[in-house]
Design a protein around this motif. Structure first.
Motif, PDB file in Angstrom:
ATOM      1  N   LYS A  27      43.349  39.197  53.115  1.00 38.58           N
ATOM      2  CA  LYS A  27      44.111  38.702  51.767  1.00 38.58           C
ATOM      3  C   LYS A  27      43.431  39.522  50.676  1.00 38.58           C
ATOM      4  O   LYS A  27      42.283  39.173  50.241  1.00 38.58           O
ATOM      5  N   PRO A  28      44.144  40.645  50.274  1.00 38.82           N
ATOM      6  CA  PRO A  28      43.254  41.456  49.246  1.00 38.82           C
ATOM      7  C   PRO A  28      43.094  40.798  47.833  1.00 38.82           C
ATOM      8  O   PRO A  28      43.863  39.970  47.690  1.00 38.82           O
ATOM      9  N   ILE A  29      42.145  41.027  47.267  1.00 41.59           N
ATOM     10  CA  ILE A  29      41.857  40.638  46.109  1.00 41.59           C
ATOM     11  C   ILE A  29      41.999  41.904  44.938  1.00 41.59           C
ATOM     12  O   ILE A  29      41.558  42.952  45.184  1.00 41.59           O
ATOM     13  N   ALA A  30      42.997  41.806  44.187  1.00 38.54           N
ATOM     14  CA  ALA A  30      43.350  42.787  43.415  1.00 38.54           C
ATOM     15  C   ALA A  30      42.338  43.418  42.369  1.00 38.54           C
ATOM     16  O   ALA A  30      41.818  42.439  41.827  1.00 38.54           O
ATOM     17  N   GLY A  31      42.194  44.627  42.069  1.00 38.23           N
ATOM     18  CA  GLY A  31      41.140  44.953  41.063  1.00 38.23           C
ATOM     19  C   GLY A  31      41.946  45.494  39.880  1.00 38.23           C
ATOM     20  O   GLY A  31      43.172  45.594  39.839  1.00 38.23           O
ATOM     21  N   THR A  32      41.194  45.771  38.766  1.00 35.06           N
ATOM     22  CA  THR A  32      41.620  46.349  37.810  1.00 35.06           C
ATOM     23  C   THR A  32      41.033  47.701  37.498  1.00 35.06           C
ATOM     24  O   THR A  32      39.727  48.221  37.471  1.00 35.06           O
ATOM     25  N   GLY A  33      42.036  48.770  37.351  1.00 34.86           N
ATOM     26  CA  GLY A  33      41.729  50.303  37.139  1.00 34.86           C
ATOM     27  C   GLY A  33      41.929  50.805  36.026  1.00 34.86           C
ATOM     28  O   GLY A  33      42.468  50.186  35.149  1.00 34.86           O
ATOM     29  N   VAL A  34      41.441  52.119  35.812  1.00 39.70           N
ATOM     30  CA  VAL A  34      41.747  52.838  34.590  1.00 39.70           C
ATOM     31  C   VAL A  34      42.635  54.124  34.992  1.00 39.70           C
ATOM     32  O   VAL A  34      42.620  54.462  35.894  1.00 39.70           O
ATOM     33  N   SER A  35      43.175  54.731  34.025  1.00 43.64           N
ATOM     34  CA  SER A  35      44.324  55.687  34.103  1.00 43.64           C
ATOM     35  C   SER A  35      44.932  55.925  35.333  1.00 43.64           C
ATOM     36  O   SER A  35      45.024  56.767  36.155  1.00 43.64           O
ATOM     37  N   THR A  88      33.557  54.000  35.766  1.00 47.08           N
ATOM     38  CA  THR A  88      34.033  53.177  36.663  1.00 47.08           C
ATOM     39  C   THR A  88      35.493  53.296  36.851  1.00 47.08           C
ATOM     40  O   THR A  88      36.164  52.952  35.701  1.00 47.08           O
ATOM     41  N   LEU A  89      35.994  53.386  38.007  1.00 41.19           N
ATOM     42  CA  LEU A  89      37.338  53.515  38.071  1.00 41.19           C
ATOM     43  C   LEU A  89      38.195  52.388  38.296  1.00 41.19           C
ATOM     44  O   LEU A  89      39.333  52.303  38.094  1.00 41.19           O
ATOM     45  N   LEU A  90      37.435  51.519  39.143  1.00 43.46           N
ATOM     46  CA  LEU A  90      38.275  50.187  39.431  1.00 43.46           C
ATOM     47  C   LEU A  90      36.986  49.023  39.462  1.00 43.46           C
ATOM     48  O   LEU A  90      36.094  49.339  40.052  1.00 43.46           O
ATOM     49  N   THR A  91      37.397  48.107  39.125  1.00 44.92           N
ATOM     50  CA  THR A  91      36.445  46.816  39.080  1.00 44.92           C
ATOM     51  C   THR A  91      37.218  45.602  39.816  1.00 44.92           C
ATOM     52  O   THR A  91      38.444  45.340  39.463  1.00 44.92           O
ATOM     53  N   VAL A  92      36.538  44.900  40.739  1.00 41.66           N
ATOM     54  CA  VAL A  92      37.265  43.917  41.624  1.00 41.66           C
ATOM     55  C   VAL A  92      36.233  42.587  41.268  1.00 41.66           C
ATOM     56  O   VAL A  92      35.146  42.637  41.844  1.00 41.66           O
ATOM     57  N   ASP A  93      36.768  41.659  40.668  1.00 44.12           N
ATOM     58  CA  ASP A  93      35.962  40.360  40.482  1.00 44.12           C
ATOM     59  C   ASP A  93      36.284  39.516  41.767  1.00 44.12           C
ATOM     60  O   ASP A  93      37.331  39.128  41.928  1.00 44.12           O
ATOM     61  N   VAL A  94      35.132  39.072  42.130  1.00 48.73           N
ATOM     62  CA  VAL A  94      35.220  37.968  43.167  1.00 48.73           C
ATOM     63  C   VAL A  94      34.719  36.627  42.860  1.00 48.73           C
ATOM     64  O   VAL A  94      34.599  35.867  43.641  1.00 48.73           O
TER      65      VAL A  94
END
Length: 241
Positions: free
Chosen positions: A139-147, A235-241
């Motif tokens: 069950k993927p946790i979506a991340g927040t990316g840039v560009s 930082t290209l992508l951040t995934v908060d857990v």
């Protein structure tokens, strides 16, 4: 050679290497020995693979007599090997026979394995790698990316910590990246690293996402977030857990 029957003669019998008296004795023995009969059936593929194998000739050898000599040398070597290892296990003997063909022949080509098949029975080849399989099943946790970067993580609790699989899209290279686990106390641990080629992943012309996986000693309860960082900063992508 004595015509006394040995159970281990089944290998030599399958290859036709027993002398006539021994061959007749062993043939009679087969009618009353189910175990040797079963072993002979198993070895029939090996015997078929070795029959008629000849050395691969180089251009400079054509017209010579090496092709005629090598089979005789092979048979002589196998006969002496069989006599010396009469009481050895049949499989050891047959592997030695196959090795003798290669060594004396100077290189042979056999189109199938000794068993006569291709892939090992029961073998399984997945269309996806282990990281992608793990990601797709979780069950993927979506991340927040840039560009234009996007992606997500699938996490699995382990006795040793946390197993993580990453999907990453929208990145071009050349670039070196790391997936970093950041604890709630601010401690950072590298989970895995990779290189992005110039064509990139999940972009026009190279639409397939990148999938990687790795582990950290942090338990899921200790982790605040994961970051995909470009080596050298950013930082290209951040995934908060």
């Amino acid at each position: 050679m004595s015509s006394q029957v040995e159970h281990t003669d089944v290998g030599a019998y399958a290859l036709g290497l027993l002398e006539e008296a021994d061959r007749r004795a062993f043939s009679a023995h087969l009618s009353g020995c189910p175990s040797c009969t079963a072993e002979l059936a198993e070895l029939s593929g090996t015997a078929a693979a070795l029959v008629g194998i000849e050395p691969v000739e180089d251009e400079e050898d054509k017209g010579g007599d090496r092709a005629g000599e090598a089979p005789a040398q092979v048979i002589d070597l196998i006969r002496r090997k069989q006599a010396a290892d009469r009481r050895a296990r049949r499989r050891t003997f047959l592997l030695g026979a196959a090795a003798a063909v290669v060594l004396v022949g100077g290189g042979v080509t056999v189109g199938a394995t000794i068993s006569g098949g291709g892939a090992a029975p029961g073998g399984h080849h997945s269309a996806h790698g282990p990281a992608e399989e793990f990601y797709r099943q979780g069950k993927p946790i979506a991340g927040t990316g840039v560009s234009g970067v996007s992606g997500g993580l699938v996490l699995e609790t382990k006795a040793w910590g946390t197993h993580a699989a990453l999907e990453l899209k929208g990145v071009r290279g050349p670039l070196e990246c790391e997936l970093v686990a950041v604890s709630k106390t601010g401690e950072r641990r590298v989970v895995t690293g990779w290189a992005v080629p110039e064509k990139g992943y999940g972009v026009p012309g190279s639409p397939e996402p990148l999938y990687v996986h790795g582990g950290t000693a942090f338990s899921p309860g200790e982790i605040d977030r994961f970051e995909v960082s470009a080596t050298g900063g950013g930082t290209l992508l951040t995934v908060d857990v």
